[in-house]
Design an enzyme around this catalytic site. Structure first.
Site, PDB file in Angstrom:
ATOM      1  N   HIS A  90     -18.285  -3.205  -0.458  1.00 23.00           N
ATOM      2  CA  HIS A  90     -19.316  -3.175   0.591  1.00 23.00           C
ATOM      3  C   HIS A  90     -19.991  -1.790   0.645  1.00 23.00           C
ATOM      4  O   HIS A  90     -21.202  -1.682   0.726  1.00 23.00           O
ATOM      5  CB  HIS A  90     -18.702  -3.436   1.971  1.00 23.00           C
ATOM      6  CG  HIS A  90     -18.134  -4.810   2.171  1.00 23.00           C
ATOM      7  ND1 HIS A  90     -16.861  -5.033   2.627  1.00 23.00           N
ATOM      8  CD2 HIS A  90     -18.683  -6.034   1.988  1.00 23.00           C
ATOM      9  CE1 HIS A  90     -16.646  -6.331   2.732  1.00 23.00           C
ATOM     10  NE2 HIS A  90     -17.720  -6.965   2.344  1.00 23.00           N
ATOM     11  N   LYS A 113     -14.879 -18.881  13.185  1.00 25.75           N
ATOM     12  CA  LYS A 113     -14.152 -18.257  12.072  1.00 25.75           C
ATOM     13  C   LYS A 113     -12.947 -17.495  12.567  1.00 25.75           C
ATOM     14  O   LYS A 113     -12.983 -16.902  13.650  1.00 25.75           O
ATOM     15  CB  LYS A 113     -15.083 -17.281  11.353  1.00 25.75           C
ATOM     16  CG  LYS A 113     -15.735 -17.848  10.127  1.00 25.75           C
ATOM     17  CD  LYS A 113     -16.372 -16.723   9.355  1.00 25.75           C
ATOM     18  CE  LYS A 113     -16.747 -17.072   7.948  1.00 25.75           C
ATOM     19  NZ  LYS A 113     -17.357 -15.936   7.267  1.00 25.75           N
ATOM     20  N   ARG A 118     -21.148 -10.757  -6.821  1.00 23.11           N
ATOM     21  CA  ARG A 118     -20.113 -10.346  -7.767  1.00 23.11           C
ATOM     22  C   ARG A 118     -20.113 -11.168  -9.049  1.00 23.11           C
ATOM     23  O   ARG A 118     -19.831 -10.667 -10.123  1.00 23.11           O
ATOM     24  CB  ARG A 118     -18.720 -10.474  -7.121  1.00 23.11           C
ATOM     25  CG  ARG A 118     -18.425  -9.374  -6.147  1.00 23.11           C
ATOM     26  CD  ARG A 118     -17.274  -9.735  -5.257  1.00 23.11           C
ATOM     27  NE  ARG A 118     -17.701 -10.777  -4.337  1.00 23.11           N
ATOM     28  CZ  ARG A 118     -17.250 -10.897  -3.094  1.00 23.11           C
ATOM     29  NH1 ARG A 118     -16.330 -10.096  -2.635  1.00 23.11           N
ATOM     30  NH2 ARG A 118     -17.704 -11.854  -2.313  1.00 23.11           N
ATOM     31  N   SER A 156     -12.581  -9.247   0.334  1.00 21.95           N
ATOM     32  CA  SER A 156     -11.777  -8.979   1.538  1.00 21.95           C
ATOM     33  C   SER A 156     -10.585  -9.938   1.645  1.00 21.95           C
ATOM     34  O   SER A 156      -9.472  -9.526   1.991  1.00 21.95           O
ATOM     35  CB  SER A 156     -12.636  -9.098   2.794  1.00 21.95           C
ATOM     36  OG  SER A 156     -13.661  -8.143   2.762  1.00 21.95           O
TER      37      SER A 156
HETATM   38  P1  ADP Z   1     -16.364 -11.059   1.397  1.00 26.26           P
HETATM   39  O1  ADP Z   1     -17.288 -11.893   0.557  1.00 26.26           O
HETATM   40  O2  ADP Z   1     -15.639  -9.983   0.621  1.00 26.26           O
HETATM   41  O3  ADP Z   1     -15.467 -11.814   2.326  1.00 26.26           O
HETATM   42  P2  ADP Z   1     -18.390 -10.358   3.412  1.00 26.26           P
HETATM   43  O4  ADP Z   1     -18.657 -11.674   4.012  1.00 26.26           O
HETATM   44  O5  ADP Z   1     -18.033  -9.279   4.363  1.00 26.26           O
HETATM   45  O6  ADP Z   1     -17.268 -10.210   2.331  1.00 26.26           O
HETATM   46  O7  ADP Z   1     -19.603  -9.918   2.503  1.00 26.26           O
HETATM   47  C1  ADP Z   1     -20.770  -9.280   2.915  1.00 26.26           C
HETATM   48  C2  ADP Z   1     -21.650  -9.073   1.708  1.00 26.26           C
HETATM   49  O8  ADP Z   1     -21.029  -8.121   0.841  1.00 26.26           O
HETATM   50  C3  ADP Z   1     -21.864 -10.327   0.862  1.00 26.26           C
HETATM   51  O9  ADP Z   1     -23.190 -10.330   0.373  1.00 26.26           O
HETATM   52  C4  ADP Z   1     -20.892 -10.155  -0.268  1.00 26.26           C
HETATM   53  O10 ADP Z   1     -21.305 -10.844  -1.429  1.00 26.26           O
HETATM   54  C5  ADP Z   1     -20.961  -8.644  -0.461  1.00 26.26           C
HETATM   55  N1  ADP Z   1     -19.782  -8.118  -1.131  1.00 26.26           N
HETATM   56  C6  ADP Z   1     -18.503  -8.194  -0.739  1.00 26.26           C
HETATM   57  N2  ADP Z   1     -17.685  -7.581  -1.629  1.00 26.26           N
HETATM   58  C7  ADP Z   1     -18.484  -7.106  -2.628  1.00 26.26           C
HETATM   59  C8  ADP Z   1     -18.264  -6.395  -3.856  1.00 26.26           C
HETATM   60  N3  ADP Z   1     -17.030  -6.062  -4.262  1.00 26.26           N
HETATM   61  N4  ADP Z   1     -19.334  -6.089  -4.627  1.00 26.26           N
HETATM   62  C9  ADP Z   1     -20.581  -6.456  -4.227  1.00 26.26           C
HETATM   63  N5  ADP Z   1     -20.863  -7.130  -3.091  1.00 26.26           N
HETATM   64  C10 ADP Z   1     -19.836  -7.447  -2.297  1.00 26.26           C
END
Ligand code: ADP
Length: 159
Positions: A17, A41, A90, A128
């Site tokens: 992030h 959620k 990703r 996460s």
């Molecule tokens: P997660 O998908 O890890 O549960 P979130 O819902 O908090 O996380 O994701 C918020 C944004 O951050 C999304 O667009 C997700 O694709 C992106 N994101 C999460 N982890 C990464 C990473 N390692 N590299 C690039 N983008 C990421």
């Protein structure tokens, strides 16, 4: 001067992030990190914990702001006059999910563009949910999350 919104659960925030935020803040004038609050959620961390963790991690960047939000993300973007939604991608399965989401958001407000940033290869395995699972078994997450996050993960699972 284009403002952008970066929405997510951040449950908890990871180096993945932070990497997206760090790169996006050099492209857009302001980044508004929006911490999703969704009563349907189940989160490991409360809204306050997630906001506090990420706020502390971005405090060195003066054009990055953090807010909680419990409604449609396009409504938040409109409210602060942001033209862009940033999403990190990703892999192909992220892309297919993100593409559908972008289409839906475009249907809701065609004036707001979704911009995808591909993950830095160093972080592409960071997720996460997997990090929480690893931490729940006492695994070492220090290369995946900042020390402040590793510390709260340890205390969550030790208690
Ligand atoms: P997660 O998908 O890890 O549960 P979130 O819902 O908090 O996380 O994701 C918020 C944004 O951050 C999304 O667009 C997700 O694709 C992106 N994101 C999460 N982890 C990464 C990473 N390692 N590299 C690039 N983008 C990421």
């Amino acid at each position: 001067m284009v403002k952008a919104v970066f929405p997510g659960s951040f449950d908890p925030p990871t180096f993945g992030h932070l990497n997206i935020i760090e790169r996006a803040r050099t492209i857009f004038s302001e980044i508004h990190v929006v911490v999703a609050v969704n009563s349907e959620k189940k989160y490991l961390f409360s809204e306050e914990e997630r906001v506090e963790l990420i706020r502390d991690l971005v405090k060195q960047w003066d054009n990055v702001h953090v807010h909680p939000w419990n409604n449609l993300i396009v409504a938040y973007a409109k409210r602060i006059d942001a033209r862009v939604l940033i999403r990190g991608v990703r892999n192909l399965s992220d892309f297919s999910y993100e593409f559908d989401l972008a289409m839906m958001n475009r249907g809701l407000n065609p004036e707001i563009e979704t911009v995808f940033l591909s993950t830095d290869p160093e972080y592409f395995v960071l997720r996460s949910s997997a990090i929480k699972e690893l931490a729940s078994f006492g695994g070492d997450v220090s290369s995946m999350v900042p020390e402040s996050v590793a510390k709260v993960l340890r205390s969550k699972f030790n208690s």
